[in-house]
Design a protein around this motif. Sequence first.
Motif, PDB file in Angstrom:
ATOM      1  N   ALA A 222      49.274  52.864  37.566  1.00 56.24           N
ATOM      2  CA  ALA A 222      50.518  52.399  36.943  1.00 56.24           C
ATOM      3  C   ALA A 222      51.317  51.545  37.923  1.00 56.24           C
ATOM      4  CB  ALA A 222      51.341  53.585  36.463  1.00 56.24           C
ATOM      5  N   ALA A 223      51.318  51.953  39.192  1.00 54.35           N
ATOM      6  CA  ALA A 223      52.006  51.173  40.222  1.00 54.35           C
ATOM      7  C   ALA A 223      51.346  49.811  40.394  1.00 54.35           C
ATOM      8  CB  ALA A 223      52.014  51.935  41.543  1.00 54.35           C
ATOM      9  N   LEU A 224      50.030  49.761  40.326  1.00 54.95           N
ATOM     10  CA  LEU A 224      49.291  48.505  40.442  1.00 54.95           C
ATOM     11  C   LEU A 224      49.653  47.573  39.286  1.00 54.95           C
ATOM     12  CD1 LEU A 224      45.544  48.089  41.345  1.00 54.95           C
ATOM     13  CD2 LEU A 224      46.468  46.929  39.368  1.00 54.95           C
ATOM     14  N   ALA A 248      51.831  49.616  31.423  1.00 58.72           N
ATOM     15  CA  ALA A 248      51.120  50.886  31.242  1.00 58.72           C
ATOM     16  C   ALA A 248      52.033  52.012  31.704  1.00 58.72           C
ATOM     17  CB  ALA A 248      49.815  50.899  32.029  1.00 58.72           C
ATOM     18  N   GLU A 249      51.700  53.233  31.296  1.00 58.79           N
ATOM     19  CA  GLU A 249      52.485  54.388  31.742  1.00 58.79           C
ATOM     20  C   GLU A 249      51.563  55.579  31.956  1.00 58.79           C
ATOM     21  OE1 GLU A 249      55.367  55.310  28.764  1.00 58.79           O
ATOM     22  OE2 GLU A 249      53.889  55.769  27.218  1.00 58.79           O
ATOM     23  N   VAL A 250      52.024  56.512  32.780  1.00 53.98           N
ATOM     24  CA  VAL A 250      51.248  57.703  33.113  1.00 53.98           C
ATOM     25  C   VAL A 250      51.470  58.769  32.044  1.00 53.98           C
ATOM     26  CG1 VAL A 250      50.914  59.537  34.802  1.00 53.98           C
ATOM     27  CG2 VAL A 250      51.422  57.202  35.571  1.00 53.98           C
ATOM     28  N   ILE A 251      50.357  59.383  31.617  1.00 53.02           N
ATOM     29  CA  ILE A 251      50.406  60.486  30.654  1.00 53.02           C
ATOM     30  C   ILE A 251      49.717  61.693  31.292  1.00 53.02           C
ATOM     31  CG2 ILE A 251      49.744  61.296  28.353  1.00 53.02           C
ATOM     32  CD1 ILE A 251      51.690  58.995  28.228  1.00 53.02           C
ATOM     33  N   LEU A 281      47.747  52.313  28.138  1.00 56.00           N
ATOM     34  CA  LEU A 281      47.941  50.866  28.129  1.00 56.00           C
ATOM     35  C   LEU A 281      48.921  50.503  27.016  1.00 56.00           C
ATOM     36  CD1 LEU A 281      44.255  49.624  28.610  1.00 56.00           C
ATOM     37  CD2 LEU A 281      45.827  50.669  30.260  1.00 56.00           C
ATOM     38  N   LYS A 282      49.923  49.673  27.357  1.00 59.94           N
ATOM     39  CA  LYS A 282      50.990  49.356  26.398  1.00 59.94           C
ATOM     40  C   LYS A 282      51.028  47.880  25.988  1.00 59.94           C
ATOM     41  CE  LYS A 282      54.048  51.967  25.659  1.00 59.94           C
ATOM     42  NZ  LYS A 282      54.290  52.896  24.534  1.00 59.94           N
ATOM     43  N   THR A 283      50.713  46.978  26.916  1.00 58.38           N
ATOM     44  CA  THR A 283      50.681  45.545  26.624  1.00 58.38           C
ATOM     45  C   THR A 283      49.434  44.967  27.272  1.00 58.38           C
ATOM     46  OG1 THR A 283      53.104  45.430  26.657  1.00 58.38           O
ATOM     47  CG2 THR A 283      51.923  43.350  26.780  1.00 58.38           C
TER      48      THR A 283
END
Length: 311
Positions: A222-224, A248-251, A281-283
């Motif tokens: 996510a940081a990358l 993106a975000e962590v789940i 993944l979001k976009t």
Amino acid sequence: MNSLNIVFAGTPAFAEVALAALLKSQHQVLAVYTQPDRPAGRGLKLTPSPVKVLAQQHGLALHQPPSLKDPTEQATLAAYQADVLVVAAYGLLLSPAVLAIPRLGCINIHPSLLPRWRGAAPIQRTLFAGDTETGVTIMKMDAGLDTGPILLTKPYAILPTDNSQTLHDKLAVIGAEALVETLDQLSELTPKAQDNAQATYAHKITKEEARLDWSKPATELAALVRAFNPWPVAFTEWEGQALRVFEAEVIANDDTLPPGTLVHADRNGIDIMTGQGMLRLKTVQLPGKKPHSVADFYNAHATNLLPGMSF
């Protein structure tokens, strides 16, 4: 507060913000140095830097030497008899001979809290490392790479939503304000030597670094993604194509599926197993397409996003 005579050296948008602030300040900009025009866009048309455009709008004396090593160029700079040379993302290394020209030396705006993240890509490295705080340093330049004594720092608490673009834009504004504050108080400030033992180096970013390694923890990935938006953009392989990931975000997830396994996909996200946790993944963007929200991407490719498939 005495008005200072300044020569400004900078090239990209980050530097343009600083120059704009100087033009509104009490200080006098005698001349502007910026990189030569570069090919840009699909037609590779020679394009002026943001700093050049602003300088021309204000009718400032403008110089675009490919180097300042030439004694003739140094003489031209010296003829301005500037109190200070302000440098912001100029793109050329300045020799000791150039640093010695202005009466009060050369001042640089650097988008990190030095000595952390000296070098070429401090904003991206800050996010890539998962730092929660950054800021801007105004320093007096010496012959080293971002090693000069510190005049002023302004911290900034990084938001979870910040990426390299938003952080760049915020630090550009903070840096411009800090620059003017520094110049206003220059005679009162005492330069403070950096602690070299605490230094870290922000190496240039490479495109290969942007590949998502699903064996890594989701927090690192996510940081990358945040660090490499808008360039070079994180990517993974999907159906033989490079799938770029802009958001993106962590789940949290306790499954023991192999890293890179698609766990679930719907209009809210594409959930992929990592070495620790899950990345949603979001976009995303496929080659030749525009970036899409995951809802649009899922609508177009739902039949090809099946749980258990590998990325």
